[in-house]
Design a protein around this motif. Structure first.
Motif, PDB file in Angstrom:
ATOM      1  N   ASN A  78      -1.792 -10.794   3.409  1.00  5.97           N
ATOM      2  CA  ASN A  78      -2.217  -9.220   3.026  1.00  5.97           C
ATOM      3  C   ASN A  78      -1.780  -8.444   2.095  1.00  5.97           C
ATOM      4  OD1 ASN A  78      -1.735  -6.000   3.144  1.00  5.97           O
ATOM      5  ND2 ASN A  78      -1.021  -6.073   5.322  1.00  5.97           N
ATOM      6  N   LEU A  79      -2.610  -8.261   0.943  1.00  4.25           N
ATOM      7  CA  LEU A  79      -2.708  -8.033  -0.404  1.00  4.25           C
ATOM      8  C   LEU A  79      -1.420  -6.616  -0.258  1.00  4.25           C
ATOM      9  CD1 LEU A  79      -5.411  -8.724  -1.947  1.00  4.25           C
ATOM     10  CD2 LEU A  79      -3.514 -10.051  -1.383  1.00  4.25           C
ATOM     11  N   TYR A  80      -1.890  -5.812   0.124  1.00 10.55           N
ATOM     12  CA  TYR A  80      -1.417  -4.255   0.120  1.00 10.55           C
ATOM     13  C   TYR A  80       0.454  -4.772   0.702  1.00 10.55           C
ATOM     14  CZ  TYR A  80      -4.620  -1.608  -1.970  1.00 10.55           C
ATOM     15  OH  TYR A  80      -5.834  -1.594  -2.775  1.00 10.55           O
ATOM     16  N   SER A  81       0.762  -5.887   1.331  1.00 12.98           N
ATOM     17  CA  SER A  81       2.550  -5.408   2.477  1.00 12.98           C
ATOM     18  C   SER A  81       2.392  -6.515   1.085  1.00 12.98           C
ATOM     19  CB  SER A  81       1.996  -6.204   3.677  1.00 12.98           C
ATOM     20  OG  SER A  81       3.814  -7.028   3.405  1.00 12.98           O
ATOM     21  N   LEU A  82       3.697  -5.851   0.488  1.00 11.74           N
ATOM     22  CA  LEU A  82       4.989  -6.308   0.268  1.00 11.74           C
ATOM     23  C   LEU A  82       6.419  -6.928   0.583  1.00 11.74           C
ATOM     24  CD1 LEU A  82       4.584  -3.611  -3.259  1.00 11.74           C
ATOM     25  CD2 LEU A  82       3.226  -5.924  -2.870  1.00 11.74           C
ATOM     26  N   ASN A  83       6.526  -7.213   1.429  1.00 11.15           N
ATOM     27  CA  ASN A  83       7.614  -7.061   2.709  1.00 11.15           C
ATOM     28  C   ASN A  83       7.389  -8.539   2.233  1.00 11.15           C
ATOM     29  OD1 ASN A  83       8.543  -4.831   2.965  1.00 11.15           O
ATOM     30  ND2 ASN A  83       7.193  -4.857   4.273  1.00 11.15           N
ATOM     31  N   SER A  84       7.687 -10.294   1.491  1.00  7.48           N
ATOM     32  CA  SER A  84       7.595 -10.966   1.118  1.00  7.48           C
ATOM     33  C   SER A  84       8.731 -11.596   1.304  1.00  7.48           C
ATOM     34  CB  SER A  84       6.867 -11.024  -0.617  1.00  7.48           C
ATOM     35  OG  SER A  84       7.927 -10.946  -0.888  1.00  7.48           O
ATOM     36  N   ALA A  85       8.946 -13.019   1.279  1.00 11.02           N
ATOM     37  CA  ALA A  85      10.267 -14.430   1.027  1.00 11.02           C
ATOM     38  C   ALA A  85      11.482 -13.639   0.267  1.00 11.02           C
ATOM     39  CB  ALA A  85       9.582 -15.295   1.188  1.00 11.02           C
ATOM     40  N   TYR A  86      10.587 -12.453  -1.190  1.00 13.31           N
ATOM     41  CA  TYR A  86      11.684 -13.092  -2.149  1.00 13.31           C
ATOM     42  C   TYR A  86      12.013 -11.223  -1.717  1.00 13.31           C
ATOM     43  CZ  TYR A  86       8.311 -16.035  -4.506  1.00 13.31           C
ATOM     44  OH  TYR A  86       7.779 -17.539  -4.797  1.00 13.31           O
ATOM     45  N   GLY A  87      11.565 -10.669  -0.233  1.00  6.11           N
ATOM     46  CA  GLY A  87      12.648  -9.486  -0.569  1.00  6.11           C
ATOM     47  C   GLY A  87      11.930  -8.461  -0.272  1.00  6.11           C
ATOM     48  N   ASP A 168     -19.997  -7.249  -4.043  1.00  4.89           N
ATOM     49  CA  ASP A 168     -19.839  -5.745  -4.602  1.00  4.89           C
ATOM     50  C   ASP A 168     -18.486  -5.231  -4.558  1.00  4.89           C
ATOM     51  OD1 ASP A 168     -21.672  -6.231  -7.055  1.00  4.89           O
ATOM     52  OD2 ASP A 168     -23.054  -5.122  -5.726  1.00  4.89           O
ATOM     53  N   PHE A 169     -18.401  -5.383  -2.912  1.00  2.00           N
ATOM     54  CA  PHE A 169     -17.544  -4.761  -1.904  1.00  2.00           C
ATOM     55  C   PHE A 169     -15.981  -5.521  -2.552  1.00  2.00           C
ATOM     56  CE2 PHE A 169     -18.956  -7.929   0.371  1.00  2.00           C
ATOM     57  CZ  PHE A 169     -17.571  -8.685   1.373  1.00  2.00           C
ATOM     58  N   VAL A 170     -16.368  -7.020  -2.229  1.00  2.71           N
ATOM     59  CA  VAL A 170     -15.085  -8.077  -2.718  1.00  2.71           C
ATOM     60  C   VAL A 170     -14.659  -6.761  -4.064  1.00  2.71           C
ATOM     61  CG1 VAL A 170     -13.845  -9.827  -3.490  1.00  2.71           C
ATOM     62  CG2 VAL A 170     -15.768  -9.756  -1.962  1.00  2.71           C
ATOM     63  N   ARG A 171     -15.109  -6.932  -5.063  1.00  2.35           N
ATOM     64  CA  ARG A 171     -14.392  -6.581  -6.833  1.00  2.35           C
ATOM     65  C   ARG A 171     -14.179  -5.167  -6.391  1.00  2.35           C
ATOM     66  NH1 ARG A 171     -19.546  -8.525  -8.066  1.00  2.35           N
ATOM     67  NH2 ARG A 171     -20.472  -6.587  -8.903  1.00  2.35           N
ATOM     68  N   LYS A 172     -14.472  -4.351  -5.736  1.00  9.46           N
ATOM     69  CA  LYS A 172     -14.175  -2.929  -5.814  1.00  9.46           C
ATOM     70  C   LYS A 172     -12.902  -2.773  -5.329  1.00  9.46           C
ATOM     71  CE  LYS A 172     -15.652   1.357  -3.680  1.00  9.46           C
ATOM     72  NZ  LYS A 172     -16.351   2.433  -3.106  1.00  9.46           N
ATOM     73  N   ASP A 173     -12.913  -3.419  -4.192  1.00  4.69           N
ATOM     74  CA  ASP A 173     -11.157  -3.591  -3.265  1.00  4.69           C
ATOM     75  C   ASP A 173     -10.031  -4.481  -3.992  1.00  4.69           C
ATOM     76  OD1 ASP A 173     -12.322  -2.355  -0.841  1.00  4.69           O
ATOM     77  OD2 ASP A 173     -12.648  -3.954   0.191  1.00  4.69           O
ATOM     78  N   LEU A 174     -10.819  -5.086  -5.076  1.00  6.24           N
ATOM     79  CA  LEU A 174      -9.536  -5.943  -5.831  1.00  6.24           C
ATOM     80  C   LEU A 174      -9.385  -4.933  -7.342  1.00  6.24           C
ATOM     81  CD1 LEU A 174     -10.986  -9.704  -6.008  1.00  6.24           C
ATOM     82  CD2 LEU A 174      -8.922  -8.569  -4.555  1.00  6.24           C
ATOM     83  N   VAL A 175     -10.274  -4.506  -7.836  1.00 11.99           N
ATOM     84  CA  VAL A 175     -10.096  -3.351  -8.306  1.00 11.99           C
ATOM     85  C   VAL A 175      -8.569  -2.398  -8.424  1.00 11.99           C
ATOM     86  CG1 VAL A 175     -10.479  -1.463  -9.849  1.00 11.99           C
ATOM     87  CG2 VAL A 175     -12.121  -4.106 -10.073  1.00 11.99           C
ATOM     88  N   GLY A 176      -9.340  -1.823  -7.187  1.00 11.04           N
ATOM     89  CA  GLY A 176      -8.340  -1.017  -5.927  1.00 11.04           C
ATOM     90  C   GLY A 176      -7.450  -1.378  -6.083  1.00 11.04           C
ATOM     91  N   TRP A 177      -6.967  -2.399  -5.473  1.00 12.31           N
ATOM     92  CA  TRP A 177      -6.165  -3.348  -5.302  1.00 12.31           C
ATOM     93  C   TRP A 177      -4.974  -3.089  -6.620  1.00 12.31           C
ATOM     94  CZ3 TRP A 177      -4.165  -8.131  -5.939  1.00 12.31           C
ATOM     95  CH2 TRP A 177      -2.869  -8.720  -5.745  1.00 12.31           C
ATOM     96  N   TRP A 180      -3.502  -0.444  -7.743  1.00 15.40           N
ATOM     97  CA  TRP A 180      -3.004   0.602  -7.162  1.00 15.40           C
ATOM     98  C   TRP A 180      -1.195  -0.701  -7.453  1.00 15.40           C
ATOM     99  CZ3 TRP A 180       0.281  -3.011  -3.288  1.00 15.40           C
ATOM    100  CH2 TRP A 180       1.425  -2.047  -2.086  1.00 15.40           C
ATOM    101  N   LEU A 181      -1.021  -1.507  -7.253  1.00 15.16           N
ATOM    102  CA  LEU A 181       0.222  -2.815  -7.821  1.00 15.16           C
ATOM    103  C   LEU A 181       0.693  -2.008  -9.576  1.00 15.16           C
ATOM    104  CD1 LEU A 181      -1.523  -6.259  -8.295  1.00 15.16           C
ATOM    105  CD2 LEU A 181       0.914  -4.818  -6.580  1.00 15.16           C
ATOM    106  N   ARG A 182      -0.950  -1.798 -10.354  1.00 18.86           N
ATOM    107  CA  ARG A 182      -0.388  -1.084 -11.570  1.00 18.86           C
ATOM    108  C   ARG A 182       0.440   0.348 -11.799  1.00 18.86           C
ATOM    109  NH1 ARG A 182       0.876  -0.206 -16.590  1.00 18.86           N
ATOM    110  NH2 ARG A 182      -0.729   0.285 -18.477  1.00 18.86           N
ATOM    111  N   TYR A 183      -0.215   1.524 -11.316  1.00 18.30           N
ATOM    112  CA  TYR A 183       0.211   2.685 -11.554  1.00 18.30           C
ATOM    113  C   TYR A 183       1.273   3.062  -9.789  1.00 18.30           C
ATOM    114  CZ  TYR A 183      -3.627   2.012 -14.787  1.00 18.30           C
ATOM    115  OH  TYR A 183      -4.174   1.724 -16.103  1.00 18.30           O
ATOM    116  N   ASN A 184       0.545   2.603  -9.493  1.00 19.75           N
ATOM    117  CA  ASN A 184       1.374   3.259  -7.670  1.00 19.75           C
ATOM    118  C   ASN A 184       2.832   2.289  -7.651  1.00 19.75           C
ATOM    119  OD1 ASN A 184      -1.411   3.639  -7.287  1.00 19.75           O
ATOM    120  ND2 ASN A 184      -0.752   5.325  -5.125  1.00 19.75           N
ATOM    121  N   ILE A 185       2.730   1.256  -7.907  1.00 23.03           N
ATOM    122  CA  ILE A 185       3.906  -0.036  -8.005  1.00 23.03           C
ATOM    123  C   ILE A 185       4.594  -0.360  -9.470  1.00 23.03           C
ATOM    124  CG2 ILE A 185       5.239  -2.294  -7.360  1.00 23.03           C
ATOM    125  CD1 ILE A 185       3.367  -0.275  -5.231  1.00 23.03           C
TER     126      ILE A 185
END
Length: 320
Positions: A78-87, A168-177, A180-185
């Protein structure tokens, strides 16, 4: 070394250019090791940020932030879940805020060559992603790793569904993710894991879409050997890394694995290896210093339980 510069307003929605190179120094610190997930790492590392800044590091490479099947983070699901073994995601955001306060950029470890599925699909393999964000089906997985997508554009990472970046749908989703990491997180830099697994033109697309300040690729393959003996001439090895950099539109740097391989032999007393036939440094740094991330060692070479900040692995990016 030369590095990708932040030539835009981070808060702006419209950006005129991707990135430009400028002269300067970058010292990239690998701020984890293979055992770090055992030690409440985001909280542990937050306490060390002042020391990292005081030591002169400009960027800290953090482990993969997403939920992962393996605790080290390199089998993401789950790429959008940032609850990992690191915290927790809360602790990660607190760490990134502390790093920004001390002007140490945060580098996200981007693992997008493969992704662990949630549901059995084609061929009885876990190649569907039902019930989580980015609910891809088997078309998102390369045909050579059990999916219904196209063949891989790079080397296979065996044992896991490899992502089909031609879709195309994979690349679009990955750019969105990535955005999100860059500007939201709040991540500012990217490190692309297993960059041999997909064509570098897709790295170019992801950099253009998410616009990190600095990017580096892990394009790692074997040096040239004659049996167990390392050949003196490693031009073909460093040329492959340079070809990858070119394929990214020269927007990404790359780890200088050629130099690392040569140094491992040179420290045994074979110091004649430290110059190539033209008298230049024998790795990528000898041909394209502005794109060569030189280093001595990293987490891939073995496990350590040393937690002292001073002894964690360091990646040096030296000015040329």
């Amino acid at each position: 070394m030369g590095y990708l510069s932040n030539g835009w307003d981070e808060n702006a929605q419209q950006m005129d250019s991707v990135a430009v190179l400028r002269n300067g120094k970058e010292i990239l610190f690998q701020a984890f090791n293979w055992e770090s997930h055992k030690y409440d790492w985001w909280k542990n590392l937050e306490e060390k940020v002042p020391d990292i800044a005081k030591s002169g590091f400009t960027s800290a490479w953090l482990p993969p932030p997403s939920q992962s099947l393996a605790p080290e983070g390199y089998t993401p699901q789950n790429l959008y879940s940032l609850n990992s073994a690191y915290g927790s995601d809360y602790l990660l955001k607190a760490l990134l805020g502390k790093m920004k306060q001390y002007k140490v950029r945060s580098m996200a470890d981007i693992v997008i060559n493969h992704r662990v599925g949630t549901t059995r699909g084609h061929g009885g393999m876990y190649n569907r992603y039902d019930g989580i964000p980015l609910p891809w089906n088997e078309r998102a997985v390369t045909s050579c790793t059990g999916g219904l997508g196209n063949r891989s554009t790079g080397a296979n990472f065996n044992g896991f569904p490899n992502i089909d970046h031609t879709q195309d749908f994979v690349r679009k989703d990955l750019v969105g993710w990535l955005r999100w990491l860059r500007y939201n997180i709040g991540f500012q830099d990217f490190r692309f894991d297993f960059a041999r697994g997909y064509a570098p033109k897709y790295v170019k697309e992801y950099i253009e879409g998410a616009r990190p300040i600095f990017s580096v690729g892990e394009y790692w393959d074997s040096c040239k050997y004659n049996g167990s003996y390392l050949d003196y001439n490693q031009d073909s090895h460093r040329q492959r890394i340079i070809n990858w950099i070119d394929g990214t539109g020269q927007l990404s740097t790359a780890f200088d694995f050629t130099t690392k391989g040569i140094l491992q032999a040179a420290v045994k007393g074979e110091f004649w290896r430290l110059r190539d036939a033209q008298g230049k440094p024998p790795g990528v740094v000898g041909w394209w210093p502005s794109r060569a991330v030189t280093f001595l060692d990293n987490h891939d070479t073995g496990s350590t339980q040393v937690l002292d900040l001073r002894l964690l692995n360091t990646v040096l990016c030296l000015a040329q």
